[in-house]
Design an enzyme around this catalytic site. Structure first.
Site, PDB file in Angstrom:
ATOM      1  N   GLU A 159       0.813  -1.220   0.000  1.00 44.72           N
ATOM      2  CA  GLU A 159       0.000   0.000   0.000  1.00 44.72           C
ATOM      3  C   GLU A 159       0.842   1.263   0.000  1.00 44.72           C
ATOM      4  O   GLU A 159       0.380   2.321  -0.395  1.00 44.72           O
ATOM      5  CB  GLU A 159      -0.898   0.038   1.240  1.00 44.72           C
ATOM      6  CG  GLU A 159      -1.955  -1.019   1.242  1.00 44.72           C
ATOM      7  CD  GLU A 159      -2.829  -0.870   2.456  1.00 44.72           C
ATOM      8  OE1 GLU A 159      -3.987  -0.480   2.290  1.00 44.72           O
ATOM      9  OE2 GLU A 159      -2.350  -1.122   3.570  1.00 44.72           O
ATOM     10  N   ASP A 197     -11.623 -10.123   2.612  1.00 45.97           N
ATOM     11  CA  ASP A 197     -12.097 -11.489   2.907  1.00 45.97           C
ATOM     12  C   ASP A 197     -13.323 -11.409   3.798  1.00 45.97           C
ATOM     13  O   ASP A 197     -13.690 -10.342   4.282  1.00 45.97           O
ATOM     14  CB  ASP A 197     -10.966 -12.282   3.598  1.00 45.97           C
ATOM     15  CG  ASP A 197     -10.589 -11.644   4.928  1.00 45.97           C
ATOM     16  OD1 ASP A 197     -11.254 -11.939   5.922  1.00 45.97           O
ATOM     17  OD2 ASP A 197      -9.645 -10.827   4.974  1.00 45.97           O
TER      18      ASP A 197
HETATM   19  N1  ADE Z   1      -7.420  -8.097   8.012  1.00 48.34           N
HETATM   20  C1  ADE Z   1      -7.875  -8.582   6.833  1.00 48.34           C
HETATM   21  N2  ADE Z   1      -8.690  -9.636   7.034  1.00 48.34           N
HETATM   22  C2  ADE Z   1      -8.759  -9.815   8.378  1.00 48.34           C
HETATM   23  C3  ADE Z   1      -9.408 -10.742   9.206  1.00 48.34           C
HETATM   24  N3  ADE Z   1     -10.175 -11.704   8.677  1.00 48.34           N
HETATM   25  N4  ADE Z   1      -9.239 -10.646  10.546  1.00 48.34           N
HETATM   26  C4  ADE Z   1      -8.457  -9.678  11.065  1.00 48.34           C
HETATM   27  N5  ADE Z   1      -7.806  -8.779  10.324  1.00 48.34           N
HETATM   28  C5  ADE Z   1      -7.955  -8.842   8.998  1.00 48.34           C
END
Ligand code: ADE
Length: 253
Positions: A12, A218
């Site tokens: 980033e 996600d």
């Molecule tokens: N950053 C990106 N995905 C995450 C997740 N599932 N849990 C904690 N931090 C995150």
């Protein structure tokens, strides 16, 4: 204004540092602080490293050693709500530490001696950041389809900006059951990550306006780790670059 830009991921910051005018780098406490000008804004870029302590240290040093007056955090997060999809952007209105529990001495989630469970982000900065994020998604949608992203099948043409509560903890959430439990306790949760609420507490205690943007990588379920890696490698960097560029141009106007 001197803007501190904290990112969680190397991907980033790379583009931002390349775009910086007159960049000067300092090493301090296992981090590189790069000072320079980004689209007319006096800025300091730094990677937070991972977790609440790392983020708190980064924010503190930015303020105390590098004199930043405002902070923006960019990173990715797991979705905390069915209407928040991979590729969407969440701009924090408030942040909470979901692993803070000093009960029965203090209510669950309350950060002892602050009287707060939730730390509010700065309204003006957050408004500018949300505008910058909306503008970025419009710019992406107007572009001809990007074959690399199409092939990855992220469905980013439908991406949206959300504003609301982000929860942070020293845990990568990769279980639907764990997320369900959090959601039960925090129904307005939009995203889960590992740093934002720590930056929020430091900024609250030091009186520094801040805001946080998280791109959803996600769904915080059993597939989270694989989706996270794939997303970080392909799209996270262009989101951070595009939104921060729009933000700086808005702040400079
Ligand atoms: N950053 C990106 N995905 C995450 C997740 N599932 N849990 C904690 N931090 C995150």
């Amino acid at each position: 204004m001197r803007l501190g830009i904290i990112s969680a991921l190397h991907e980033e910051q790379q583009g931002l540092i390349e775009a910086m005018q007159g960049p000067v780098s300092h090493s301090h406490g296992m981090r590189e602080y790069t000072l320079g000008t980004l689209w007319e804004i006096d800025a300091v870029c730094v990677l937070s490293r991972i977790g609440k302590v790392a983020a708190a240290m980064t924010a503190s040093i930015l303020v105390e050693k590098y004199g930043v007056t405002h902070i923006v955090f960019t990173g990715v997060a797991g979705s905390g709500d069915p209407k928040v999809n991979v590729g969407d952007i969440v701009v924090a209105e408030s942040l909470l530490q979901h692993d803070m529990d000093a009960s029965p001495l203090f209510p669950r989630f309350e950060v002892p001696l602050t009287g707060l469970q939730r730390f509010g982000s700065d309204l003006v900065l957050s408004e500018a950041l949300a505008g910058a994020a909306e503008q970025f998604l419009r710019q992406q949608a107007e572009k001809p389809a990007d074959s690399a992203l199409e092939i990855e099948g992220f469905g980013l043409q439908h991406a949206r900006v959300h504003r609301g509560m982000i929860a942070s903890g020293d845990q990568f959430i990769s279980s639907a059951a764990h997320l369900r439990q959090l959601k039960q306790d925090l129904p307005d949760l939009l995203a889960v990550e590992m740093e934002g609420a720590a930056v929020a507490q430091v900024c609250f205690e030091l009186g520094v306006p801040f805001t946080v943007m998280r791109t959803i990588s996600d769904n915080a379920n059993e597939e989270a780790a694989v989706d996270f890696m794939r997303f970080v490698q392909t799209v996270a960097s262009r989101y951070a670059f595009g939104v921060v560029k729009n933000l700086c141009q808005r702040l400079a106007a």
